[in-house]
Motif scaffolding. Structure first.
Motif, PDB file in Angstrom:
ATOM      1  N   SER A 731       0.847  -1.207   0.000  1.00  0.00           N
ATOM      2  CA  SER A 731       0.000   0.000   0.000  1.00  0.00           C
ATOM      3  C   SER A 731       0.874   1.245   0.000  1.00  0.00           C
ATOM      4  O   SER A 731       0.564   2.238  -0.681  1.00  0.00           O
ATOM      5  CB  SER A 731      -0.915   0.008   1.227  1.00  0.00           C
ATOM      6  OG  SER A 731      -1.852  -1.034   1.156  1.00  0.00           O
ATOM      7  N   SER A 734       2.565   1.646  -3.417  1.00  0.00           N
ATOM      8  CA  SER A 734       1.594   2.011  -4.459  1.00  0.00           C
ATOM      9  C   SER A 734       1.352   3.513  -4.539  1.00  0.00           C
ATOM     10  O   SER A 734       0.910   4.029  -5.577  1.00  0.00           O
ATOM     11  CB  SER A 734       0.259   1.285  -4.220  1.00  0.00           C
ATOM     12  OG  SER A 734      -0.376   1.780  -3.051  1.00  0.00           O
ATOM     13  N   HIS A 738       0.570   6.265  -8.506  1.00  0.00           N
ATOM     14  CA  HIS A 738      -0.799   6.699  -8.804  1.00  0.00           C
ATOM     15  C   HIS A 738      -0.831   7.415 -10.151  1.00  0.00           C
ATOM     16  O   HIS A 738       0.204   7.752 -10.737  1.00  0.00           O
ATOM     17  CB  HIS A 738      -1.345   7.575  -7.679  1.00  0.00           C
ATOM     18  CG  HIS A 738      -1.862   6.767  -6.508  1.00  0.00           C
ATOM     19  ND1 HIS A 738      -3.003   6.014  -6.583  1.00  0.00           N
ATOM     20  CD2 HIS A 738      -1.379   6.590  -5.252  1.00  0.00           C
ATOM     21  CE1 HIS A 738      -3.212   5.407  -5.428  1.00  0.00           C
ATOM     22  NE2 HIS A 738      -2.223   5.745  -4.593  1.00  0.00           N
ATOM     23  N   TRP A 742       2.523   7.744 -12.239  1.00  0.00           N
ATOM     24  CA  TRP A 742       2.761   6.306 -12.296  1.00  0.00           C
ATOM     25  C   TRP A 742       4.016   5.956 -13.080  1.00  0.00           C
ATOM     26  O   TRP A 742       4.772   5.067 -12.709  1.00  0.00           O
ATOM     27  CB  TRP A 742       1.543   5.580 -12.865  1.00  0.00           C
ATOM     28  CG  TRP A 742       1.326   5.803 -14.352  1.00  0.00           C
ATOM     29  CD1 TRP A 742       0.529   6.735 -14.921  1.00  0.00           C
ATOM     30  CD2 TRP A 742       1.932   5.070 -15.419  1.00  0.00           C
ATOM     31  NE1 TRP A 742       0.564   6.673 -16.281  1.00  0.00           N
ATOM     32  CE2 TRP A 742       1.435   5.632 -16.627  1.00  0.00           C
ATOM     33  CE3 TRP A 742       2.827   4.018 -15.502  1.00  0.00           C
ATOM     34  CZ2 TRP A 742       1.813   5.170 -17.879  1.00  0.00           C
ATOM     35  CZ3 TRP A 742       3.201   3.561 -16.756  1.00  0.00           C
ATOM     36  CH2 TRP A 742       2.704   4.113 -17.939  1.00  0.00           C
ATOM     37  N   GLU A 771      -3.211  -9.064  -4.660  1.00  0.00           N
ATOM     38  CA  GLU A 771      -4.034  -8.086  -5.378  1.00  0.00           C
ATOM     39  C   GLU A 771      -3.305  -6.757  -5.506  1.00  0.00           C
ATOM     40  O   GLU A 771      -3.285  -6.134  -6.585  1.00  0.00           O
ATOM     41  CB  GLU A 771      -5.363  -7.902  -4.634  1.00  0.00           C
ATOM     42  CG  GLU A 771      -6.367  -7.029  -5.364  1.00  0.00           C
ATOM     43  CD  GLU A 771      -7.685  -6.941  -4.639  1.00  0.00           C
ATOM     44  OE1 GLU A 771      -8.670  -6.502  -5.249  1.00  0.00           O
ATOM     45  OE2 GLU A 771      -7.731  -7.304  -3.441  1.00  0.00           O
ATOM     46  N   LYS A 772      -2.654  -6.297  -4.474  1.00  0.00           N
ATOM     47  CA  LYS A 772      -1.923  -5.022  -4.522  1.00  0.00           C
ATOM     48  C   LYS A 772      -0.683  -5.137  -5.412  1.00  0.00           C
ATOM     49  O   LYS A 772      -0.356  -4.187  -6.145  1.00  0.00           O
ATOM     50  CB  LYS A 772      -1.524  -4.602  -3.097  1.00  0.00           C
ATOM     51  CG  LYS A 772      -2.702  -4.152  -2.242  1.00  0.00           C
ATOM     52  CD  LYS A 772      -2.255  -3.668  -0.887  1.00  0.00           C
ATOM     53  CE  LYS A 772      -3.469  -3.207  -0.062  1.00  0.00           C
ATOM     54  NZ  LYS A 772      -4.145  -2.025  -0.636  1.00  0.00           N
ATOM     55  N   TRP A 775      -1.766  -4.980  -8.978  1.00  0.00           N
ATOM     56  CA  TRP A 775      -2.160  -3.605  -9.333  1.00  0.00           C
ATOM     57  C   TRP A 775      -0.935  -2.772  -9.702  1.00  0.00           C
ATOM     58  O   TRP A 775      -0.941  -2.025 -10.680  1.00  0.00           O
ATOM     59  CB  TRP A 775      -2.905  -2.981  -8.155  1.00  0.00           C
ATOM     60  CG  TRP A 775      -3.504  -1.633  -8.454  1.00  0.00           C
ATOM     61  CD1 TRP A 775      -4.724  -1.356  -8.977  1.00  0.00           C
ATOM     62  CD2 TRP A 775      -2.855  -0.366  -8.240  1.00  0.00           C
ATOM     63  NE1 TRP A 775      -4.908  -0.010  -9.105  1.00  0.00           N
ATOM     64  CE2 TRP A 775      -3.774   0.637  -8.652  1.00  0.00           C
ATOM     65  CE3 TRP A 775      -1.623   0.019  -7.741  1.00  0.00           C
ATOM     66  CZ2 TRP A 775      -3.482   1.998  -8.594  1.00  0.00           C
ATOM     67  CZ3 TRP A 775      -1.333   1.376  -7.682  1.00  0.00           C
ATOM     68  CH2 TRP A 775      -2.241   2.355  -8.093  1.00  0.00           C
ATOM     69  N   GLU A 778       0.725  -4.090 -13.009  1.00  0.00           N
ATOM     70  CA  GLU A 778      -0.017  -3.689 -14.220  1.00  0.00           C
ATOM     71  C   GLU A 778       0.471  -2.342 -14.728  1.00  0.00           C
ATOM     72  O   GLU A 778       0.608  -2.128 -15.934  1.00  0.00           O
ATOM     73  CB  GLU A 778      -1.509  -3.664 -13.896  1.00  0.00           C
ATOM     74  CG  GLU A 778      -2.413  -3.511 -15.112  1.00  0.00           C
ATOM     75  CD  GLU A 778      -2.580  -2.054 -15.537  1.00  0.00           C
ATOM     76  OE1 GLU A 778      -2.742  -1.788 -16.750  1.00  0.00           O
ATOM     77  OE2 GLU A 778      -2.522  -1.175 -14.641  1.00  0.00           O
ATOM     78  N   ARG A 779       0.821  -1.443 -13.823  1.00  0.00           N
ATOM     79  CA  ARG A 779       1.355  -0.148 -14.228  1.00  0.00           C
ATOM     80  C   ARG A 779       2.794  -0.276 -14.722  1.00  0.00           C
ATOM     81  O   ARG A 779       3.191   0.378 -15.675  1.00  0.00           O
ATOM     82  CB  ARG A 779       1.274   0.833 -13.050  1.00  0.00           C
ATOM     83  CG  ARG A 779      -0.137   1.415 -12.886  1.00  0.00           C
ATOM     84  CD  ARG A 779      -0.433   1.915 -11.490  1.00  0.00           C
ATOM     85  NE  ARG A 779      -1.752   2.530 -11.441  1.00  0.00           N
ATOM     86  CZ  ARG A 779      -2.889   1.864 -11.521  1.00  0.00           C
ATOM     87  NH1 ARG A 779      -2.898   0.550 -11.656  1.00  0.00           N
ATOM     88  NH2 ARG A 779      -4.064   2.509 -11.486  1.00  0.00           N
ATOM     89  N   THR A 812      -7.344  -8.715 -13.092  1.00  0.00           N
ATOM     90  CA  THR A 812      -6.044  -8.049 -13.160  1.00  0.00           C
ATOM     91  C   THR A 812      -4.989  -8.977 -13.760  1.00  0.00           C
ATOM     92  O   THR A 812      -4.115  -8.541 -14.522  1.00  0.00           O
ATOM     93  CB  THR A 812      -5.587  -7.599 -11.757  1.00  0.00           C
ATOM     94  OG1 THR A 812      -6.650  -6.905 -11.110  1.00  0.00           O
ATOM     95  CG2 THR A 812      -4.376  -6.683 -11.845  1.00  0.00           C
TER      96      THR A 812
END
Length: 830
Positions: A731, A734, A738, A742, A771-772, A775, A778-779, A812
Motif C-alpha cells: 500500500s 503504491s 498513482h 505512475w 491483489e496489490k 495492481w 499492471e502499471r 487483473t
C-alpha cells in the motif's frame, strides 16, 4: 658299624628311604622342568615387548625372573647331590614363582597378551610348592617315626627358619616403605604385595612393623604412581585381613584417603573403593561425613563417567545418608535422593528439616529438575495439605522454590494443589495469613503454564483479592493475571474480566508508588484494552490518560513500564480527537521520538513490544485527513522514527510503520512545490528536487518517501521471510505509482529493484497482498522495456494465478497476461 654288620631291618629301612627320596627328587625335578618349559616362550615374548623395557622397575623384575629361570633350567640338568636335592628344587621353585609374581605386579598397568597365562603359571608353581611341602612333612614324619627321633623339634626348627625369613623380609620392606625414596618405595610396595599374595604376612607382622600407619604416612607425600600402588595394596590387606579396617578407620587415615578422591581417575577409583569397604564400620561412617570436601567429592565421582567409581561412591553416599546432616550436605552438593527419601519416609521433624533446607537453597534449574524427577513434589504437597502449621510453612516455601521450573509446575498442577492454594488466599484465619505470600507466588508460577486456564473463575477470584492483600501478594496476583490474560487461548477469560469491570478496578493502581505493582496493573490494562476502541475511552477519563502519558515522558519510569503505558495509548481510538488533543498537550509525541532516538536500533536494543506500541500511537498522528497533524508529527521528527521501525524485529511494528508512511505519502504529491526557477537570474537548486514527484520535496514539508530513504527498507521487508507486513508495505509503495506519477514511480521502482519483490509476492503472499502487487505490476508492464526485462520471470506465476488463483484476482491477472501478449484482450478473463 660297617655295612655288613648292620641288621637286615635297618639296611632295608635305609634302602626304602633312599628309594623314596630318589623318587620324590625325580618327580620334583620333572615338575620344575615343566615349569621351565612353560615359562620359556613367555619370557622370550616379554623381552621383545617394547613397552616393558621403558619402565626400569619392570625391566629389573624381568631380569630377576630371567636369572631365576636360568638357575632353574641348570638345576633340572645337574642337581648338587652333596646337598639336599629336594630343598634345592623347593627353594628354586619358590624363587621362580616369586619372580614371576613381581613381574606381574610391576607391569599391572601395561598390556601383556599372556597375562592370564602368566597368572595361571604362577599359581601352578606356588600350588606345587605347597603340595611338595605337605609331602615332605609326611615323609619327615614317617622317617622320624622309624628312627624314633623327636619329630616336634625338627618341625619347630623348620617353622622358625621360615618365620625368620618372613620376618626379615617384612623388616626390610618396612624400612623401605618408611625411609625409601620414590623408586625404593615402589620396590617395597611390590615386594609387600608378593608376600601378601603368598600368604607370608601375618597380622602380627603388620602390627609389629606398623605397616599400615607407615603406608598412610607415605600416601600423603608420594608421587601419583606410588599413591595408586599404596591404595591398591591397602585394599588387598583389607580384603585378606578384616582386622585391618580398624587400623584404617582413624580420622587421620580417612582424611588422607579423602584427599586421594581429588586424584586422577585411577586413584579416585581405588580410593573410593577402599572407603566404600571401610564404611562397613560405624565409626568410619560417622567420621567420613565430617571430613571437609568428602561428600562434595563423592557426589562428583557418583556423577562421573567411571562406572566402577560411581557405583562405589553411590554405595558410600547411601551408607552416609543415615545421618540427616550428611543427607543435607549431599543435597547442597546436588545429590538429592537421600533428602527426598526423608521427605517421603522420615519422621515429622526430618521432613520439616528437609523441606526447610529446600526452601533456602540456591537452586539451579538442573537442581529443580533433579528434585522433581526424584519425587520431591508429592510428599511436599502432602505435607502442605495435612501437616501442622510448621509443616505447611516449610513445605509451601520449598514448593515455591521448586516452582521456578516449568516441569515442576506441571507436577504441581497434577497434584491438585491449585484449589487449596486459592482457598488459602481467601482464608481469614490469622494463623494461616503467613502462608498467603508463598501461596500467591506459586500461583503466579503456575499461571505461566495453562494450568489455571482450565480452572473456572480463577482470574475473577484473583481480581477480587487485589484490594484486600499486601503489596507482595498483589505483585504475585498481578503476575498471575497477566500470564492468564496474555495466553492465546484466553479470549473468553479476557472478555469476562472486561465485562466484570477489571479495567476500572485496576485504574487506581496507576498512582501506586510501588513500581512493580504499577507496572503489573498497566500491563493488565494494556492486555484488556486491545480491540476495546470506544469502550476504553468510556472507562478512562482525561486524568487517567494524562497519568499514562506522563509515565512515558518521565525519566524515572522503567523501559517496561513505558512500553505498556504506550501500548495502552495505542489502543485508544484513532478517531477520538479529544484523546489526540490530550496527548499533544501532554507532549507525548516528542517523548516517543526521544525514546526511539535514544535506542541504537530497534532490532538490537529496543523490545518488540515498545516498537509496536510506538508505531501504533504514531498512526493517530499521521491520519491523511489532518495535514496539520501530519506536519506536527513531521516537525517532531516522527518520519525518521517510522523508517527506523521498518528494521524492527517485530513484524507488527513494521506493519504499523508502513501504515503511517502510507498515510503521510498520500499527501506528498499535493504538497510538492512545482518545478520552476526560484529566481529568474539563475537555475534552481537540485538538492530538494524529487524525481518521482517531479517537484521540490523534503521530509518535513511533503513527507516524501524518497527523501526519507524509506523505499529501500520497504523493499527489504518484502524480501524477508515474514509475510504479515506485505499488504501494508505494498500500500505504501503504491502511493508512488498513482495516475499522475505512475510512469516516473515505476521507473524508480525498477531502479531500486523493487519489481522482483512484487513478483515474489505473487507466489507467496496473501490474496490481498497479491491483489496489490498485481495492481502495481499492471502499471509497471505498461512500459515495454519493463515487460521485456521482467515479464519472463512473472509469466509462470501469472499463469498459475490464472488457473488456480482466487477469482477476485483474475481480471487483473488477465490484463497482465494480455500486456505480455499471452492472452487476447477479448478473453473471457476480462
Amino acid at each position: 658299624m660297617d655295612e655288613n654288620s648292620k641288621p637286615m631291618s635297618e639296611i632295608s629301612s635305609e634302602a626304602e628311604q633312599r628309594w623314596s627320596t630318589d623318587e620324590n627328587t625325580t618327580e620334583s625335578t620333572s615338575e620344575l622342568s615343566v615349569f621351565v618349559e612353560k615359562l620359556s616362550p613367555i619370557l622370550a615374548e616379554m623381552k621383545e615387548h617394547k613397552n616393558l623395557g621403558i619402565d626400569p622397575t619392570v625391566q629389573k623384575a624381568i631380569q630377576s625372573l630371567e636369572q631365576e629361570f636360568m638357575t632353574a633350567k641348570a638345576l633340572t640338568k645337574n642337581l648338587n647331590i652333596n646337598s639336599s636335592p629336594l630343598k634345592q628344587i623347593d627353594d628354586q621353585t619358590e624363587n621362580l614363582g616369586r619372580s614371576l609374581g613381581l613381574v606381574l605386579f610391576a607391569s599391572h598397568d601395561m598390556g601383556i597378551s599372556r597375562r592370564a597365562e602368566m597368572e595361571a603359571l604362577r599359581k601352578e608353581i606356588m600350588n606345587s610348592r605347597s603340595n611338595f611341602c605337605s609331602e615332605r612333612e609326611s615323609e619327615f614324619s614317617y622317617d622320624l617315626e622309624l628312627a624314633s627321633i623327636p619329630s616336634k623339634e625338627i618341625v619347630e626348627e623348620e617353622e622358625e627358619v621360615e618365620e625368620d625369613r618372613i620376618t626379615l623380609d617384612v623388616d626390610g620392606i618396612a624400612l623401605q616403605l618408611k625411609y625409601g625414596n620414590d623408586e625404593e618405595l615402589k620396590q617395597a610396595i611390590f615386594g609387600l604385595n608378593v608376600l601378601i599374595g603368598e600368604g607370608g604376612v601375618s597380622k602380627e607382622a603388620l602390627d609389629n612393623e606398623d605397616i599400615i600407619p607407615i603406608m598412610f604416612s607415605r600416601l600423603s607425600t608420594s608421587v601419583a604412581e606410588n599413591r595408586l600402588a599404596i591404595i591398591h595394596t591397602l585394599r588387598v590387606l583389607v580384603n585378606q585381613n578384616n582386622d585391618s579396617k580398624e587400623k584404617m578407620a582413624e580420622i587421620g587415615c580417612l582424611s588422607t584417603l579423602v584427599k586421594s578422591l581429588t586424584g586422577d581417575v585411577d586413584e579416585q577409583r581405588e580410593a573410593v573403593g577402599l572407603l566404600s569397604t571401610l564404611s562397613e564400620l560405624v565409626s568410619v561412617r560417622r567420621r567420613l561425613g565430617r571430613i571437609q570436601g568428602c561428600i562434595v567429592m563423592l557426589v562428583a565421582i557418583f556423577n562421573g563417567e567411571d562406572q566402577a567409581a560411581s557405583r562405589d561412591a553411590g554405595k558410600l553416599l547411601n551408607a552416609l545418608s543415615a545421618n540427616t546432616q550428611y543427607a543435607l550436605h549431599m543435597a547442597e552438593a546436588g545429590y538429592f535422593k537421600p533428602l527426598v527419601h526423608y521427605l517421603k519416609e522420615g519422621s515429622d521433624m526430618s521432613k520439616v528439616l528437609m523441606a526447610t533446607a529446600v526452601s533456602r537453597m540456591e537452586l539451579t534449574d538442573k537442581n529443580r529438575a533433579s528434585l522433581g524427577e526424584d519425587g520431591a513434589i508429592h510428599p511436599l504437597v502432602k505435607m502442605f495439605s495435612t501437616g501442622n502449621l510448621e509443616s505447611k510453612q516449610s513445605a509451601l516455601s520449598a514448593l515455591q522454590n521448586l516452582s521456578g521450573l516449568s516441569e515442576n509446575v506441571q507436577r504441581l498442577v497434577n497434584s491438585g494443589i491449585v484449589a487449596t492454594l486459592l482457598q488459602l488466599l481467601f482464608s481469614v484465619t490469622s494463623v494461616l495469613m503467613t502462608l498467603r505470600e508463598p501461596a500467591s507466588a506459586i500461583l503466579a508460577k503456575i499461571a505461566h503454564s495453562e494450568g489455571l486456564l482450565v480452572k473456572p473463575d480463577v482470574a475473577q477470584q484473583m481480581l477480587s483479592l487485589l484490594n484486600l492483600t499486601s503489596p507482595v501478594i498483589q505483585c504475585h496476583l498481578l503476575e498471575a493475571l497477566n500470564c492468564i490474560a496474555s495466553n492465546s487461548n484466553a479470549s473468553k477469560v479476557r472478555r469476562k474480566m472486561k465485562e466484570n469491570g477489571a479495567i476500572r478496578l485496576l485504574l487506581p493502581f496507576l498512582t501506586e508508588t510501588n513500581a512493580k505493582i504499577r507496572t503489573g496493573a498497566l500491563s493488565l490494562i494494556c492486555l484488556l484494552s486491545e480491540n476495546m476502541q470506544g469502550e476504553l475511552t468510556e472507562q478512562m477519563d482525561e486524568t487517567h490518560i494524562c497519568i499514562i502519558a506522563n509515565i512515558v515522558s518521565s525519566p524515572s519510569s522503567e523501559a517496561d513500564e513505558k512500553a505498556v503505558a504506550i501500548g495502552i495509548l495505542s489502543n485508544l481510538p484513532v478517531s477520538d480527537k479529544k484523546a489526540t488533543s490530550m496527548l499533544m498537550n501532554a507532549n507525548l509525541l516528542p517523548a516517543l521520538v526521544s525514546l526511539m532516538n535514544s535506542s541504537p536500533a530497534p532490532s538490537t536494543q529496543m523490545s518488540s513490544r515498545l516498537a509496536e506500541s510506538i508505531a501504533g500511537v504514531l498512526i493517530r498522528f499521521t491520519v491523511p485527513s489532518d495535514k496539520k497533524l501530519q506536519h506536527y508529527a513531521a516537525d517532531q521528527g516522527a518520519i525518521p522514527v517510522l523508517v527506523k521501525l521498518l528494521a524492527s524485529d517485530s513484524i507488527i511494528a513494521k506493519t504499523r510503520a508502513a501504515i503511517c508512511l502510507t498515510q503521510l505519502s498520500q499527501n506528498s504529491l499535493s504538497l510538492r512545490k512545482p518545478r520552476k526557477p526560484r529566481w529568474f537570474c539563475g537555475p534552481a537548486s537540485t538538492d530538494g528536487f524529487c524525481e518521482v514527484h517531479d517537484g521540490y520535496c523534503s521530509v518535513k514539508t511533503t513527507f516524501c518517501l524518497i527523501k526519507a530513504g524509506a523505499i529501500t527498507p520497504l523493499v527489504q521487508v518484502l524480501e524477508g521471510p515474514e509475510r504479515e507486513a506485505d499488504e501494508a508495505v505494498l500500500s505504501c509503495i503504491s502511493t508512488l505509482v498513482h495516475d499522475e506519477s505512475w510512469e516516473i514511480g515505476c521507473k524508480y521502482l525498477v531502479k531500486v529493484k523493487g519489481v522482483q519483490c512484487l513478483v515474489k509476492v505473487l507466489g507467496v503472499g496473501s490474496i490481498k497482498a497479491q491483489e496489490k502487487a498485481l495492481w502495481i505490476l499492471e502499471r509497471v508492464f505498461r512500459v515495454e522495456a519493463y515487460r521485456v526485462e521482467h515479464g519472463e520471470c512473472a509469466q509462470p506465476l501469472l499463469i498459475d494465478l490464472a488457473q488456480t488463483g482466487d477469482a477476485i484476482l483474475k481480471p487483473t491477472v488477465a490484463k497482465l497476461l494480455a500486456q505480455l501478449e499471452l492472452l487476447q484482450a477479448q478473453s473471457s478473463y476480462f
